[in-house]
Design a protein around this motif. Sequence first.
Motif, mmCIF file in Angstrom:
data_model
loop_
_atom_site.group_PDB
_atom_site.id
_atom_site.type_symbol
_atom_site.label_atom_id
_atom_site.label_comp_id
_atom_site.label_asym_id
_atom_site.label_seq_id
_atom_site.Cartn_x
_atom_site.Cartn_y
_atom_site.Cartn_z
ATOM 1 N N HIS A 237 1.665 -5.291 -6.966
ATOM 2 C CA HIS A 237 0.427 -5.637 -6.275
ATOM 3 C C HIS A 237 -0.672 -4.693 -6.717
ATOM 4 C CE1 HIS A 237 1.917 -2.230 -3.950
ATOM 5 N NE2 HIS A 237 0.671 -2.061 -3.508
ATOM 6 N N ASP A 239 -4.060 -2.871 -4.705
ATOM 7 C CA ASP A 239 -4.590 -2.731 -3.344
ATOM 8 C C ASP A 239 -6.013 -3.297 -3.264
ATOM 9 O OD1 ASP A 239 -2.236 -1.320 -3.066
ATOM 10 O OD2 ASP A 239 -3.201 0.626 -3.227
ATOM 11 N N HIS A 351 0.713 -2.039 -9.529
ATOM 12 C CA HIS A 351 1.777 -1.046 -9.369
ATOM 13 C C HIS A 351 2.866 -1.582 -8.451
ATOM 14 C CE1 HIS A 351 -1.226 -0.478 -6.234
ATOM 15 N NE2 HIS A 351 -0.314 0.100 -5.465
HETATM 16 FE FE LIG Z 1 -0.299 -0.116 -3.336
#
Ligand SMILES: [Fe+2]
Length: 392
Positions: A237, A239, A351
Amino acid sequence: MRPWHRAMVTTGVLGDMGGSLPVQNVKELASKYPEYIPLRYIRPEVESDDIVVDGSLQTPVIDMSNFVMGQVGYEEELTKLHTACKEWGFFQLINHGASEAIEHMKVVTEEFFKLPLEEKMACAQVPNNIEGYGQAFVVSEDQKLDWGDMLFILPLPASRRNLSFWPQNPTSFKSTLEEYSSKLQSISTTLLGLMAKNLGVNPEELTSKFEDCIQGIRTNYYPPCVHADKVMGLAPHSDSVGLTLLIHVNEVQGLQIRKNHKWHSKKSGNGLTSLKDYVIRVKEGQKDIFYTIGESEKAVKNALFKTEEERAVENSPSKAEEEAGLKLDDEIEEEKQKKIMSNGEYSSIEHRAMVNVEQERLSIAAFHSPNMEAEIGPLPDFAQKTGAKYKQ
Ligand SMILES: [Fe+2]
Ligand SMILES: O=C(O)CCC(=O)C(=O)O
C-alpha cells in the motif's frame, strides 16, 4: 480493499465508511495454533515476488540539524531532501530531536501489546470507527487478511479525541502519546515547510493546511509465524496522507519498499529499506529511525502516470471488492488526489510489512493529513508559476 483505500482507512480520514467485518485476533491465533494458518492469511504472491535482501539501494538520509537558515550545509541538505522526495518518496531522518519521546512511546507500546487480550479489548474497535484495538478494515468474507493486530488512535485534532480508545494501562500511555504526538506534528510541519520551499511555493501555503492537522497514530503488532514466507503483516500500500513518520519499535526487520519492480529489504543494520518511487529515510544513531513517506508530494507526471497503470494491473479489485462498491475508477481518482498538492512533483512509495518466523515485530506509524477545512489541490503558487496540472 485497494491499498490506498486501506491507507485512508488506517489514517481514519474516511471516518464513517461503514463497518468492518469481524476477524480473529492474530496474536491469539498465532499463540494457540502456531502451525495452523487459515487460508485467508496465505498470500501466494509473497513466494513468487522478487525480493532483494540487503540490496545495494542506499536510501537517502536527511540530517535535520542542518536545517538552520544561513548555516553551512543548509542549502545542500535542502537539495538532498528534494532529491529524496522526487526520486524516492522515502528517507531516513536523523537528529530530529524526538529521541526521548520515541523511546518512551516504544516502551508503552510494547507494554500495551503484552497485556492479556481482555485488557487490550478495553479499547477495542467499535462498528463504523477505525480507532481502537483490532485489525485492519475488512469489507468482504473473501478478502485476504494481514498477519497483524493494531491500535489506531487519532490524537489530533485534539478537539476530536476519543479517549475511550486510549489505553489506561500502562498508566503513562496517555501522557506519552501526547508528548509523542506533539513532537511528531512539529517535525512533520517543519519537513512540509522545507518541501514546499523546495517545490518553489510559499511554505505557508502548505503548512497552513497542516495547522490543526489530522494525525493518526497506528501501532502495529505482527506476531511471529511459522509460515512467515507465506503471509504478510501488511499488504502492499501507499499511505494516503501528507506525511508519515514511521518508527521500528524493536530490532526485527520487516519493512519492504518497492523500487524498480522489486521488493527491497535489509537484513541487518538499521533494518529500513526502500519503497517504490520515492522514499526518505532518517536515522539517529543506530536506533531511532523514521521512514518518512511523502504522499501529497508526488511523482513527475510521466512517472505518476506509469505508477497508476501498474497499480491498475497489479491490484485490480476482487469481485467482492467491486460488489462492496470499491470501483477501480474511483480508486484511480483517489490516487490522483494523493498527487495533486505538489502538482505531481513528488511521488508516494509503495511498501509492505513482512513477518518473522520466530520473533514478534512492532512498528509505529504517525500519519499527518491536512486539516478538515483544507482544500486539496495544487498549491496556488503552482498555478501562477508552472500552471496547475490538476483541478481543485
Ligand atoms: Fe504504510
Ligand atoms: O510495519 C511497518 O514497518 C509498516 C507500517 C505501515 O506501513 C503502516 O502502518 O501504514
